[in-house]
Design a protein around this motif. Structure first.
Motif, mmCIF file in Angstrom:
data_model
loop_
_atom_site.group_PDB
_atom_site.id
_atom_site.type_symbol
_atom_site.label_atom_id
_atom_site.label_comp_id
_atom_site.label_asym_id
_atom_site.label_seq_id
_atom_site.Cartn_x
_atom_site.Cartn_y
_atom_site.Cartn_z
ATOM 1 N N GLU A 1 12.156 -2.131 4.629
ATOM 2 C CA GLU A 1 11.729 -0.901 3.958
ATOM 3 C C GLU A 1 11.042 0.073 4.909
ATOM 4 O OE1 GLU A 1 9.310 -2.485 0.874
ATOM 5 O OE2 GLU A 1 11.009 -3.247 -0.306
ATOM 6 N N GLY A 2 10.976 -0.292 6.187
ATOM 7 C CA GLY A 2 10.462 0.637 7.182
ATOM 8 C C GLY A 2 9.062 0.367 7.682
ATOM 9 N N LEU A 3 8.456 -0.741 7.283
ATOM 10 C CA LEU A 3 7.133 -1.077 7.808
ATOM 11 C C LEU A 3 7.226 -1.307 9.317
ATOM 12 C CD1 LEU A 3 4.158 -1.775 7.070
ATOM 13 C CD2 LEU A 3 4.893 -4.164 6.942
ATOM 14 N N GLU A 4 6.384 -0.654 10.088
ATOM 15 C CA GLU A 4 6.418 -0.769 11.548
ATOM 16 C C GLU A 4 5.682 -2.023 12.005
ATOM 17 O OE1 GLU A 4 6.149 2.760 14.197
ATOM 18 O OE2 GLU A 4 5.425 3.756 12.389
ATOM 19 N N LEU A 5 6.380 -2.880 12.727
ATOM 20 C CA LEU A 5 5.798 -4.112 13.239
ATOM 21 C C LEU A 5 6.356 -4.399 14.622
ATOM 22 C CD1 LEU A 5 4.165 -6.824 12.745
ATOM 23 C CD2 LEU A 5 6.380 -7.790 12.060
ATOM 24 N N ASN A 6 5.475 -4.547 15.584
ATOM 25 C CA ASN A 6 5.845 -4.993 16.935
ATOM 26 C C ASN A 6 4.946 -6.134 17.350
ATOM 27 O OD1 ASN A 6 6.347 -1.711 17.076
ATOM 28 N ND2 ASN A 6 7.941 -2.876 18.100
ATOM 29 N N PHE A 7 5.415 -6.933 18.294
ATOM 30 C CA PHE A 7 4.641 -8.093 18.732
ATOM 31 C C PHE A 7 5.002 -8.408 20.179
ATOM 32 C CE2 PHE A 7 8.322 -9.135 16.156
ATOM 33 C CZ PHE A 7 9.091 -9.915 17.000
ATOM 34 N N ILE A 8 4.123 -9.144 20.823
ATOM 35 C CA ILE A 8 4.309 -9.466 22.238
ATOM 36 C C ILE A 8 5.188 -10.707 22.396
ATOM 37 C CG2 ILE A 8 2.273 -10.964 22.509
ATOM 38 C CD1 ILE A 8 1.788 -9.444 25.204
ATOM 39 N N GLN A 9 5.961 -10.731 23.477
ATOM 40 C CA GLN A 9 6.800 -11.864 23.868
ATOM 41 C C GLN A 9 6.864 -11.900 25.389
ATOM 42 O OE1 GLN A 9 9.476 -13.765 21.226
ATOM 43 N NE2 GLN A 9 7.291 -13.635 20.799
ATOM 44 N N SER A 10 7.420 -12.957 25.940
ATOM 45 C CA SER A 10 7.792 -12.929 27.356
ATOM 46 C C SER A 10 9.108 -12.169 27.478
ATOM 47 C CB SER A 10 7.919 -14.346 27.921
ATOM 48 O OG SER A 10 8.769 -15.129 27.108
ATOM 49 N N CYS A 11 9.381 -11.666 28.680
ATOM 50 C CA CYS A 11 10.500 -10.721 28.867
ATOM 51 C C CYS A 11 11.837 -11.417 29.087
ATOM 52 C CB CYS A 11 10.200 -9.793 30.046
ATOM 53 S SG CYS A 11 8.731 -8.781 29.823
ATOM 54 N N ILE B 1 0.855 -1.184 0.000
ATOM 55 C CA ILE B 1 0.000 0.000 0.000
ATOM 56 C C ILE B 1 0.893 1.236 0.000
ATOM 57 C CG2 ILE B 1 -1.607 1.323 1.464
ATOM 58 C CD1 ILE B 1 -2.813 -1.384 2.320
ATOM 59 N N ASP B 2 0.434 2.314 -0.587
ATOM 60 C CA ASP B 2 1.223 3.551 -0.630
ATOM 61 C C ASP B 2 1.776 3.867 0.750
ATOM 62 O OD1 ASP B 2 0.609 3.769 -3.277
ATOM 63 O OD2 ASP B 2 -0.977 5.262 -3.015
ATOM 64 N N LYS B 3 3.059 4.226 0.789
ATOM 65 C CA LYS B 3 3.757 4.393 2.065
ATOM 66 C C LYS B 3 3.077 5.376 2.996
ATOM 67 C CE LYS B 3 8.510 4.166 3.689
ATOM 68 N NZ LYS B 3 8.402 2.739 3.984
#
Length: 402
Positions: free
Chosen positions: A268-278, A239-241
């Motif tokens: 390319e800079g797509l923002e992605l975060n996800f949950i994990q144990s610490c 999708i357009d940036k």
């Protein structure tokens, strides 16, 4: 149904303490997991659990374990067949669960009524450990969706300035349990929800995301696994940036080959975060527990184990820590001739661990009990962190503040 076997012999010939008269007990461990579609998570869990047995083998004298891979392929009915086979096996001690929550939500009544001892190092669905109609046979050391949704929404609002999140959830009991928690975390400002089915591909994913963006959403909160996650990530990247939105995800995406399939989009800079144990293998200095875990894993799995390139590392970490709790419980019981009695002894021992257990994530002090909403949950809200991928595919934990 085909079973693959990995034998780990822990019958130690230990100098003068060895007694030929002592009986050797043989037990089967059934690993009910998706080896076909989410091999990375299944394999990581296996490596973690078996490494824990290797690390603590001095505590497991006169015990022999047979680790049996049971591939349910993400199918709840196939998982149920594995449970039934387990109950007919006179040496089957417990079932080690896998990534998917639906098999253990759908089959929860059967599991607990029939006394299938189930240890869960990944599946996060809230109802899995909360059986209210009798004895609870399910113990989890993993992310718990009754808490995960709060951490994910907190991160979206505080770190991604996402005032209007849109929930993009797989249409399964796992997705539905996350909707309840996430909407509760949002309070009065409820989010719009879009449901998707397994095997959604990129063309459909693009249509879904365009609709979400057009609705005015600031970010996408995703609950799904690696296969569908790959296509939604690709669709967002195409999708357009200027229209792209951050994706804040549950950890299901880390259970397969997600990074290798999406690294070009992430770079390319797509923002992605996800949950994990610490916990992270990058933490320095490494504790003796971490060094011992790595040494055991390298001994068993040689070059197949590398902390820098390990896929689905949470599977290893949770499998290892859950293995340590299992070992402590086994030291507190004397196996019976009847396997059903041994399972019951083990279940009670897990609820009454009498020594602290130092794991990778934390030191566990009486992690399980027989009372309360979280009686069979070893991890709490403070043990959950958000994370992101590094350029090499390893996972960087974002430590909680305060």
């Amino acid at each position: 149904m085909r079973a693959f076997q990995f034998l780990l012999y822990l019958f130690l010939f230990a100098h003068s303490s060895f007694n030929n008269a002592e009986q050797t007990h043989h037990f089967n461990i059934y690993h009910d997991s998706d080896y076909s579609n989410h091999f990375a998570s299944a394999n990581a869990i296996k490596m973690g659990f078996l490494s824990a047995l290797e690390s603590e083998k001095d505590k497991l004298k006169n015990l022999e374990f047979n680790f049996i891979e049971m591939d349910h392929r993400g199918n709840s009915n196939r998982s149920l067949l594995h449970m039934k086979k387990f109950l007919k096996d006179p040496e089957a001690l417990f079932v080690l669960a896998g990534l998917h929550s639906p098999p253990y939500i759908k089959n929860r009544t059967f599991i607990n009524k029939e006394g299938v001892l189930l240890l869960v190092p990944w599946a996060a669905g809230g109802p899995i450990t909360r059986y209210e109609h009798g004895t609870n046979w399910v113990f989890r050391l993993s992310v718990d969706d009754t808490k995960a949704g709060y951490r994910i929404i907190q991160f979206a609002k505080e770190k991604r300035s996402c005032e209007q999140p849109h929930l993009l959830l797989e249409k399964t009991p796992w997705g539905k349990s996350n909707e309840r928690t996430m909407q509760d975390a949002l309070g009065k400002a409820k989010a719009e929800v879009t449901w998707f089915n397994w095997n959604t591909r990129v063309k459909k994913a693009k249509l879904v995301l365009r609709g979400i963006i057009n609705s005015g959403a600031d970010c996408v909160v995703f609950v799904g696994n690696a296969i569908e996650g790959k296509y939604f990530t690709q669709a967002m990247a195409e999708i357009d940036k200027e229209l792209q939105k951050p994706i804040i995800s549950h950890w299901g995406i880390t259970g397969g080959n997600f990074f290798n399939n999406t690294k070009q989009y992430l770079s390319e800079g797509l923002e992605l975060n996800f949950i994990q144990s610490c916990f992270s293998f990058d933490d320095n200095p490494q504790t003796e527990t971490v060094k011992k875990a790595v040494k055991s894993a390298k001994k068993l799995f040689k070059s197949d184990f590398d902390t820098e390139t390990l896929q689905a590392p949470a599977g290893f970490v949770h499998g290892y820590d859950l293995g340590l709790l299992f070992v402590q419980a086994m030291t507190q019981i004397a196996p019976s001739q009847k396997i059903s009695e041994t399972r019951e002894k083990l279940r009670l021992a897990l609820e009454n661990l009498n020594l602290p257990v130092e794991g990778l994530i934390k030191t566990y002090i009486s992690p399980y009990s027989n009372k309360g909403h979280d009686a069979h949950e070893a991890l709490g809200f403070d043990d959950l962190c958000m994370a992101k991928y590094k350029n090499n595919g390893s996972i960087s934990i974002i430590k909680n503040e305060g």
